[in-house]
Design a protein around this motif. Structure first.
Motif, PDB file in Angstrom:
ATOM      1  N   LYS A 292      -1.224   1.781 -13.968  1.00 20.80           N
ATOM      2  CA  LYS A 292      -1.742   2.601 -13.294  1.00 20.80           C
ATOM      3  C   LYS A 292      -0.738   3.982 -13.033  1.00 20.80           C
ATOM      4  O   LYS A 292       0.269   3.636 -12.697  1.00 20.80           O
ATOM      5  CB  LYS A 292      -2.832   2.267 -11.921  1.00 20.80           C
ATOM      6  CG  LYS A 292      -2.946   0.940 -12.467  1.00 20.80           C
ATOM      7  CD  LYS A 292      -4.223   0.546 -10.741  1.00 20.80           C
ATOM      8  CE  LYS A 292      -5.111  -0.305 -11.349  1.00 20.80           C
ATOM      9  NZ  LYS A 292      -5.801  -0.542 -10.021  1.00 20.80           N
ATOM     10  N   VAL A 293      -1.392   5.384 -12.517  1.00 19.18           N
ATOM     11  CA  VAL A 293      -0.866   6.114 -12.244  1.00 19.18           C
ATOM     12  C   VAL A 293      -0.910   6.992 -10.784  1.00 19.18           C
ATOM     13  O   VAL A 293      -1.868   6.553 -10.207  1.00 19.18           O
ATOM     14  CB  VAL A 293      -0.624   7.702 -12.975  1.00 19.18           C
ATOM     15  CG1 VAL A 293       0.428   8.351 -12.015  1.00 19.18           C
ATOM     16  CG2 VAL A 293      -0.065   6.997 -14.371  1.00 19.18           C
ATOM     17  N   GLY A 294       0.016   6.793  -9.893  1.00 19.88           N
ATOM     18  CA  GLY A 294      -0.773   6.602  -8.650  1.00 19.88           C
ATOM     19  C   GLY A 294      -0.145   7.743  -7.711  1.00 19.88           C
ATOM     20  O   GLY A 294       1.393   7.946  -8.001  1.00 19.88           O
ATOM     21  N   MET A 295      -0.917   8.450  -6.570  1.00 19.14           N
ATOM     22  CA  MET A 295      -0.086  10.059  -6.270  1.00 19.14           C
ATOM     23  C   MET A 295       0.396   9.501  -5.342  1.00 19.14           C
ATOM     24  O   MET A 295      -0.702   9.121  -4.037  1.00 19.14           O
ATOM     25  CB  MET A 295      -1.715  11.165  -5.986  1.00 19.14           C
ATOM     26  CG  MET A 295      -1.094  12.445  -5.593  1.00 19.14           C
ATOM     27  SD  MET A 295      -2.019  13.542  -5.878  1.00 19.14           S
ATOM     28  CE  MET A 295      -1.487  13.770  -7.312  1.00 19.14           C
ATOM     29  N   LEU A 296       2.156   9.853  -4.718  1.00 20.67           N
ATOM     30  CA  LEU A 296       2.309   9.421  -3.506  1.00 20.67           C
ATOM     31  C   LEU A 296       2.097  10.618  -2.386  1.00 20.67           C
ATOM     32  O   LEU A 296       1.767  11.141  -1.526  1.00 20.67           O
ATOM     33  CB  LEU A 296       3.589   9.176  -3.337  1.00 20.67           C
ATOM     34  CG  LEU A 296       3.683   8.106  -4.272  1.00 20.67           C
ATOM     35  CD1 LEU A 296       5.630   7.301  -3.903  1.00 20.67           C
ATOM     36  CD2 LEU A 296       3.459   6.961  -3.578  1.00 20.67           C
TER      37      LEU A 296
ATOM     38  N   LYS B  59       0.832  -1.233   0.096  1.00 23.59           N
ATOM     39  CA  LYS B  59       0.164  -0.026  -0.018  1.00 23.59           C
ATOM     40  C   LYS B  59       0.567   1.507   0.094  1.00 23.59           C
ATOM     41  O   LYS B  59       1.926   1.704   0.896  1.00 23.59           O
ATOM     42  CB  LYS B  59      -1.220   0.026   1.150  1.00 23.59           C
ATOM     43  CG  LYS B  59      -1.221  -1.398   0.861  1.00 23.59           C
ATOM     44  CD  LYS B  59      -2.786  -0.907   0.035  1.00 23.59           C
ATOM     45  CE  LYS B  59      -4.095  -2.186   0.377  1.00 23.59           C
ATOM     46  NZ  LYS B  59      -3.974  -2.352  -0.888  1.00 23.59           N
ATOM     47  N   GLN B  60       0.567   2.041  -1.421  1.00 27.84           N
ATOM     48  CA  GLN B  60       1.345   3.578  -1.059  1.00 27.84           C
ATOM     49  C   GLN B  60       0.300   4.684  -0.926  1.00 27.84           C
ATOM     50  O   GLN B  60      -0.506   5.073  -1.814  1.00 27.84           O
ATOM     51  CB  GLN B  60       1.946   3.966  -2.085  1.00 27.84           C
ATOM     52  CG  GLN B  60       3.172   2.654  -2.713  1.00 27.84           C
ATOM     53  CD  GLN B  60       4.934   3.211  -1.285  1.00 27.84           C
ATOM     54  OE1 GLN B  60       4.326   4.199  -1.331  1.00 27.84           O
ATOM     55  NE2 GLN B  60       5.271   1.924  -0.854  1.00 27.84           N
ATOM     56  N   TYR B  61      -0.263   4.591   0.465  1.00 21.55           N
ATOM     57  CA  TYR B  61      -1.222   6.074   0.631  1.00 21.55           C
ATOM     58  C   TYR B  61      -0.629   7.099  -0.312  1.00 21.55           C
ATOM     59  O   TYR B  61       0.501   7.567  -0.476  1.00 21.55           O
ATOM     60  CB  TYR B  61      -1.686   6.298   1.938  1.00 21.55           C
ATOM     61  CG  TYR B  61      -1.749   5.240   2.900  1.00 21.55           C
ATOM     62  CD1 TYR B  61      -3.354   4.499   2.223  1.00 21.55           C
ATOM     63  CD2 TYR B  61      -1.303   4.126   3.702  1.00 21.55           C
ATOM     64  CE1 TYR B  61      -3.572   3.784   2.249  1.00 21.55           C
ATOM     65  CE2 TYR B  61      -1.761   2.840   3.648  1.00 21.55           C
ATOM     66  CZ  TYR B  61      -2.874   2.328   4.054  1.00 21.55           C
ATOM     67  OH  TYR B  61      -3.516   0.953   4.078  1.00 21.55           O
TER      68      TYR B  61
ATOM     69  N   GLN C  29      -4.603   5.635  -7.480  1.00 16.83           N
ATOM     70  CA  GLN C  29      -5.212   4.519  -8.590  1.00 16.83           C
ATOM     71  C   GLN C  29      -5.004   5.427  -9.873  1.00 16.83           C
ATOM     72  O   GLN C  29      -4.542   5.146 -10.941  1.00 16.83           O
ATOM     73  CB  GLN C  29      -5.808   3.839  -8.596  1.00 16.83           C
ATOM     74  CG  GLN C  29      -5.493   2.653  -6.952  1.00 16.83           C
ATOM     75  CD  GLN C  29      -7.030   1.436  -6.966  1.00 16.83           C
ATOM     76  OE1 GLN C  29      -6.939   1.142  -8.638  1.00 16.83           O
ATOM     77  NE2 GLN C  29      -6.691   1.084  -6.756  1.00 16.83           N
ATOM     78  N   CYS C  30      -5.630   7.128 -10.237  1.00 18.96           N
ATOM     79  CA  CYS C  30      -5.441   7.507 -11.233  1.00 18.96           C
ATOM     80  C   CYS C  30      -5.261   8.366 -11.114  1.00 18.96           C
ATOM     81  O   CYS C  30      -4.687   9.153 -12.440  1.00 18.96           O
ATOM     82  CB  CYS C  30      -7.677   7.902 -11.069  1.00 18.96           C
ATOM     83  SG  CYS C  30      -7.609   9.218 -10.060  1.00 18.96           S
ATOM     84  N   GLY C  31      -4.237   8.973 -10.142  1.00 19.36           N
ATOM     85  CA  GLY C  31      -3.050   9.707 -10.088  1.00 19.36           C
ATOM     86  C   GLY C  31      -3.429  11.281  -9.897  1.00 19.36           C
ATOM     87  O   GLY C  31      -2.333  12.620 -10.271  1.00 19.36           O
TER      88      GLY C  31
END
Length: 130
Positions: free
Chosen positions: A56-60, A32-34, A119-121
């Motif tokens: 998927k582009v995840g926003m960190l 998990k990367q919140y 998941q959407c960035g």
């Protein structure tokens, strides 16, 4: 430690199931990367490989949100000031973690996050009527 997303080894009644094979690599999930709220820093995005080779582009980290005002029917990019409430986990408020359903305090007022930033960035939110 890898997270496993395979079938349960228990029946709905609680009895044990014996599988003919062990765990497989394709049943593994990622850690998990919140998405965290940061100040004075650019948004950090990361690409994740999904099923079928898709990405998927995840926003960190995040500093801004796209907020929609339903009264004027406009969208603006505004700064996020704080995380007010998070129904998925009360501890996320103290850690300033943003996910879908979280209430955030912005320059325009309180807004509810409608997107899944991990998941959407992007963080999209709708203003709440006070």
């Amino acid at each position: 430690m890898a997270l496993w997303q395979g079938e349960s080894r228990r029946k709905p009644t609680g009895g044990r199931l014996v599988f003919s094979h062990g765990k497989r690599k394709f049943e593994m999930s990622r850690e998990k990367q919140y998405t965290r709220l940061t100040v004075d820093r650019e948004a950090v995005l990361r690409q994740y490989r999904g099923m079928g080779g898709n990405y998927k582009v995840g926003m960190l980290t995040a500093q801004y949100a796209n907020v929609i005002d339903k009264k004027t029917n406009t969208a603006k990019k505004v700064a996020i000031l704080n995380v007010v409430e998070n129904p998925s986990d009360p501890n996320f408020v103290q850690r300033n973690i943003i996910n879908k359903g979280a209430k955030i305090k912005t320059e325009l007022g309180i807004a509810v996050v409608t997107s899944r930033p991990g998941q959407c960035g992007a963080i999209n939110a709708v203003l709440v009527d006070n």
